[in-house]
Design an enzyme around this catalytic site. Sequence first.
Site, PDB file in Angstrom:
ATOM      1  N   LYS B  81      40.611  33.988  41.363  1.00  0.00           N
ATOM      2  CA  LYS B  81      41.375  35.157  41.817  1.00  0.00           C
ATOM      3  C   LYS B  81      42.039  34.796  43.138  1.00  0.00           C
ATOM      4  CE  LYS B  81      40.536  40.111  42.718  1.00  0.00           C
ATOM      5  NZ  LYS B  81      39.484  41.154  42.699  1.00  0.00           N
ATOM      6  N   SER B 156      40.384  45.021  39.868  1.00  0.00           N
ATOM      7  CA  SER B 156      41.497  44.338  40.486  1.00  0.00           C
ATOM      8  C   SER B 156      41.622  42.868  40.089  1.00  0.00           C
ATOM      9  CB  SER B 156      41.374  44.412  42.014  1.00  0.00           C
ATOM     10  OG  SER B 156      40.190  43.743  42.451  1.00  0.00           O
ATOM     11  N   SER B 180      35.442  45.577  39.815  1.00  0.00           N
ATOM     12  CA  SER B 180      36.666  44.784  39.609  1.00  0.00           C
ATOM     13  C   SER B 180      36.454  43.492  38.827  1.00  0.00           C
ATOM     14  CB  SER B 180      37.318  44.457  40.948  1.00  0.00           C
ATOM     15  OG  SER B 180      37.863  45.614  41.511  1.00  0.00           O
TER      16      SER B 180
END
Lengths: 63, 464
Positions: B81, B156, B180
């Site tokens: 990420k 996210s 997330s």
Amino acid sequence: MTIGVEGVPTNSEMIRLLGPQPSPQEFANLRESVALLRSILQDLPTGIDDLDPGHLFPLRCPE
Amino acid sequence: MNAAPWQLTLSEASRQIEAQRLSPVDLLASCLERIGSVDGALRAVASLDRDGAIQAAEMATRDIAKGRYRGPLHGIPVAFKDLIDVESQVTSANSYICDGSPAKEDAFVVGRLRAAGAIILGKLNTDEFALGAADGGQPLPPVHNPWNLDRAPGGSSTGSAAAIGGRLLPAALGTDTGGSIRRPAAWCGVVGLKPTYGRISRRGIIPLAPSLDHVGTFTRAVEDAAILFNVMAGPDVRDPTTAQVPVVDCRASLQRGVKGLRIGFVRHYHEQDPTLDPAVMTGMSAAAAVFQDLGAQVEDVELPTPASARAAFTVITLAEAYAFHAESLVSRWNEYGSLTRHRFAVGAFLSAADYLRALHARREIADAVSGVLRRFDVLLSATAANTAVRFNSAGRDDLLKGAGLTSIFNLSGHPAISVPAGFARDGMPFGLHLAARYFDEETLLVAAHAYEQATNWGTRLPPH
């Protein structure tokens, strides 16, 4: 922090915290969201008895 | 016919690499080809270090051929990420706020994976600073769900979930402040692990709300998550929130089975959710039956409701996130996406007293979860009450309107995992959520693995 009479911030308070760049529409949107936030805050404990120091520290998982 | 290397799970690829039936060079080439053919539609990738990855894969191939095999991650491509630092690569947080300077060193987790022989392939898309939503104000385009391009992957960790769901590569890391990792894993049909708070160092990762943030894994199989966890877990002297707790080999115990395990079914979590998809409810009842058939004792149990945790979660998240962004909001307001800056700015209107009250509520919630986990080994619920929402449907006040089913375990810090658990009538996957006692990832993974082996929901290929 001081907030407006309805529980939401005034324009001058918003400018003090966020500066002058947000547009009038963004201030209006923020006012709505802060009102929603303040309604959520009613679900939190209040009062001296509830704020025992043992409860105030951030999470530390028992090792 | 043999599966193309990109179709292999991490552990399948690892076994083939160890046996020298597959080379890291061929695995990487297959993943790059897959990315080239699919990611134009998914947009999961933020940036690739193609040359560095090819060089590392060539070295791994040579080392393995010479008998210098380093373990189950040797030659396995991994991506991160884009909040996680990789040395010499830019960490963008999918925001114009980040200045484009390359990271000076690897985040702790990247360093651990690199040392274990993993191939550091690149960065994956994210919601802006892990709180924003796509509104055209970010450098990267929004990510699509590999099961249906008209659906969101869940945030996210959007890119990490879509990349693993779309079979771009075998493993990715993400971060989880309120769900997330676990919610996007459920919505993209993959396994998402959030370990205990303090189990894995967050050094070198841009925070959202430091007292709630966790780093964890996206994989296609529970065994893969155990392999990654084994390498990354443990104390870090440079992250004072990490715990001095011994790490057991979670992969070694996966076959232990769930016979005699006490599982608490938190049925009221999804039953009371107004967005409940009936297929999710049916799927959770079926999952409870699977565990019973495997020899576990399953009983209904009650936890503090997601609604009761909402105030504490919202206040802590917004207060901590605002603290991190306060100066930039004043000086660089227009460089944030409009939804992102709005969400961060709401935190400016919280007081210290609000924050302390939220910490108090949090302690009560954590104590309640721990109390239930004295009677049960594992807690079972749905990861989300519904399947993936429509693409680009995020609203300004989503965080204020609901905290989801996962955030209670960020407040408490208990380890939790989402495992594929079925498909709804819309064809979209949903997930089973399991949680366990502090630092007992071993039992968590044993239970998840037993369920996975009994059901195999994660083996179906998405259309994209």
